[in-house]
Design a protein around this motif. Sequence first.
Motif, PDB file in Angstrom:
ATOM      1  N   LEU A   1       1.050  -1.074   0.026  1.00 61.76           N
ATOM      2  CA  LEU A   1      -0.150   0.460   0.113  1.00 61.76           C
ATOM      3  C   LEU A   1       1.228   1.441   0.050  1.00 61.76           C
ATOM      4  N   ARG A   2       0.560   1.970  -0.681  1.00 64.09           N
ATOM      5  CA  ARG A   2       1.752   3.084  -0.591  1.00 64.09           C
ATOM      6  C   ARG A   2       0.460   4.903  -1.236  1.00 64.09           C
ATOM      7  N   ARG A   3       0.644   6.212  -0.556  1.00 58.82           N
ATOM      8  CA  ARG A   3       0.166   6.757  -1.010  1.00 58.82           C
ATOM      9  C   ARG A   3      -1.607   7.207  -0.321  1.00 58.82           C
TER      10      ARG A   3
ATOM     11  N   LEU B   1      -7.322   1.883   5.237  1.00 59.11           N
ATOM     12  CA  LEU B   1      -7.565   0.648   4.896  1.00 59.11           C
ATOM     13  C   LEU B   1      -8.673  -0.073   4.921  1.00 59.11           C
ATOM     14  N   ALA B   2      -8.283  -1.357   4.652  1.00 57.38           N
ATOM     15  CA  ALA B   2      -9.598  -1.965   4.732  1.00 57.38           C
ATOM     16  C   ALA B   2     -10.557  -2.408   6.137  1.00 57.38           C
ATOM     17  N   LEU B   3     -11.178  -2.481   6.575  1.00 54.08           N
ATOM     18  CA  LEU B   3     -11.870  -2.744   7.682  1.00 54.08           C
ATOM     19  C   LEU B   3     -13.259  -3.270   7.536  1.00 54.08           C
ATOM     20  N   LEU B   4     -12.900  -3.887   8.461  1.00 52.96           N
ATOM     21  CA  LEU B   4     -15.270  -4.610   9.133  1.00 52.96           C
ATOM     22  C   LEU B   4     -15.691  -4.455  10.074  1.00 52.96           C
ATOM     23  N   SER B   5     -16.940  -4.293  10.720  1.00 50.04           N
ATOM     24  CA  SER B   5     -17.106  -3.923  11.488  1.00 50.04           C
ATOM     25  C   SER B   5     -18.572  -5.560  12.110  1.00 50.04           C
ATOM     26  N   GLU B   6     -17.965  -5.966  12.967  1.00 45.39           N
ATOM     27  CA  GLU B   6     -19.445  -7.071  13.437  1.00 45.39           C
ATOM     28  C   GLU B   6     -18.428  -8.021  12.617  1.00 45.39           C
ATOM     29  N   ALA B   7     -17.683  -8.745  12.146  1.00 42.55           N
ATOM     30  CA  ALA B   7     -17.903  -9.543  11.818  1.00 42.55           C
ATOM     31  C   ALA B   7     -15.800 -10.773  12.358  1.00 42.55           C
ATOM     32  N   SER B   8     -16.208 -11.283  11.778  1.00 44.29           N
ATOM     33  CA  SER B   8     -16.112 -12.842  11.935  1.00 44.29           C
ATOM     34  C   SER B   8     -14.819 -13.173  10.606  1.00 44.29           C
ATOM     35  N   LEU B   9     -14.216 -14.413  11.599  1.00 44.13           N
ATOM     36  CA  LEU B   9     -13.277 -15.222  10.526  1.00 44.13           C
ATOM     37  C   LEU B   9     -12.949 -16.578  10.177  1.00 44.13           C
TER      38      LEU B   9
ATOM     39  N   VAL C   1       7.132   6.157  -2.606  1.00 45.25           N
ATOM     40  CA  VAL C   1       8.165   5.263  -2.248  1.00 45.25           C
ATOM     41  C   VAL C   1       7.281   4.424  -1.235  1.00 45.25           C
ATOM     42  N   ILE C   2       7.085   2.752  -1.259  1.00 45.85           N
ATOM     43  CA  ILE C   2       6.900   1.842   0.012  1.00 45.85           C
ATOM     44  C   ILE C   2       7.238   1.669   0.985  1.00 45.85           C
TER      45      ILE C   2
ATOM     46  N   ALA D   1      -0.018   0.064   8.199  1.00 44.73           N
ATOM     47  CA  ALA D   1       0.055  -0.877   6.200  1.00 44.73           C
ATOM     48  C   ALA D   1       1.846  -1.207   6.761  1.00 44.73           C
ATOM     49  N   ALA D   2       2.321   0.137   7.303  1.00 48.40           N
ATOM     50  CA  ALA D   2       3.950   0.272   7.259  1.00 48.40           C
ATOM     51  C   ALA D   2       4.618  -1.257   7.828  1.00 48.40           C
ATOM     52  N   ALA D   3       3.607  -1.881   9.282  1.00 45.11           N
ATOM     53  CA  ALA D   3       4.021  -2.851   9.925  1.00 45.11           C
ATOM     54  C   ALA D   3       3.415  -3.835  10.033  1.00 45.11           C
ATOM     55  N   THR D   4       2.633  -4.329   8.298  1.00 46.33           N
ATOM     56  CA  THR D   4       2.011  -5.300   8.426  1.00 46.33           C
ATOM     57  C   THR D   4       1.990  -5.620   6.731  1.00 46.33           C
ATOM     58  N   ILE D   5       1.764  -4.837   5.922  1.00 50.90           N
ATOM     59  CA  ILE D   5       2.345  -5.737   4.606  1.00 50.90           C
ATOM     60  C   ILE D   5       2.894  -5.146   3.650  1.00 50.90           C
ATOM     61  N   ASN D   6       2.977  -3.866   4.080  1.00 49.35           N
ATOM     62  CA  ASN D   6       4.648  -3.676   3.217  1.00 49.35           C
ATOM     63  C   ASN D   6       5.839  -3.650   3.710  1.00 49.35           C
ATOM     64  N   ALA D   7       5.649  -4.195   5.113  1.00 46.65           N
ATOM     65  CA  ALA D   7       7.028  -5.030   5.816  1.00 46.65           C
ATOM     66  C   ALA D   7       6.689  -6.468   5.179  1.00 46.65           C
TER      67      ALA D   7
END
Length: 435
Positions: free
Chosen positions: A26-28, A34-42, A327-328, A364-370
Amino acid sequence: MAGRHRLLLENAQQLVLVCSRGEEYLRRDGATNLALLSEASLVVGLDGCIKAVGRADVIRNQFSGATFERIIDCSGKCVLPGLVDAHTHPVWAGDRVHEFAMKLAGASYMEIHQAGGGIHFTVEHTRKASEEELFSTFKHRLERMRRAGSTLVECKSGYGLNLETELKMLRVIERAKQSMDIGISSTYCGAHSVPKGKTATEATDDIINNHLPKLKELKLSGEIHINNIDVFCEKGVFDLDSTRRILQAGKDIGLQINFHGDELHPMKSAELGAELGARAISHLEEISDEGIMAMARAKCAAVLLPTTAYMLRLKQPPARKMLEEGVIVALGSDFNPNAYCFSMPMVMHLACVNMKMSMNEALAAATINAAYALGKSDTHGSIETGKQGDLVIINSSRWEHLIYQFGGHEALIDYVIVKGKVVYQNERCETMSSY
């Protein structure tokens, strides 16, 4: 969807996906929304991968006939992807707490280095330590990182500077890869410093003619699996030409380029990395404007290390300019004897306060970009179907508390999960029913 599954997380107040469309990074604007869901399960399957993510009622209906090895009620809580620490030096013996006092008294990094301290002090102790001693302390450090939410960690060698000790460190990292429930990206960093008694040219020749052929042999035999090659490109250490030679030789045996650059002096490391097709460059406090543009064009990740700038009282890397230029941007703890920090939540907080990143950009920098910086964003760094079930559950109704509560992660993190398996559970959490 009937059948047996490993884990169900139910009714999360917030489920922070980070990405929802299979993005590599993710950049700019992507890093600010960020993608986010409320009242959600996985749901995580028996293979450790995420099988479904969605609204709690939809998941409940979809899996009405299924059984789960474990169910965790996340009502009033937030679920985030496992954090990714993109830069650490965690295998060593002999701490340097005495040098912290020297730094506080005004000694610079290079002054301590030239006085026989710094890397050389740690090299001396690491060479003397047994493999078992190194593994024991390394395992303890990884466990502390995991308790702070890190589920994928880049781990470097580099306190050997001779082939024998570098291999000892890499074997320790390999052993942890095979025996611990945490993701590891291993990095050969034999060019961390110039060994005593050698010139930089002699050290470079030794690495290219002796170290790398041995690593290639061990890689082919399956004894050690190394992912990245690193060089400390710095004035008085490895210059641009030596760095180029080592990185290219590492790339030629299949290693990703991921190196230290432009930390204490402007070296044009960023331009070199972009030219060589580097996956990532770390530090970058002294990066040039041309280097920023080159990294953005090359999709070379910038691994920023807030603890280092903080502890060494360096100027901050120009994070905002990097973000604006596309920059990423990734983050790492730089855990080492000189910057003793296990906690990516604290790293994110420092990035926000000192580098002027937003909380969304820091996450984002500590998850997908890292994960991208380690070549693993296809499997790590976000909560998406098909990705590895690495997750953090925090006891808060808003995910931002993970960054906001500086140093508060120990009370905030309820569970850390790797491949759908609970690897850390806060002692106050009652064991949920499983069937």
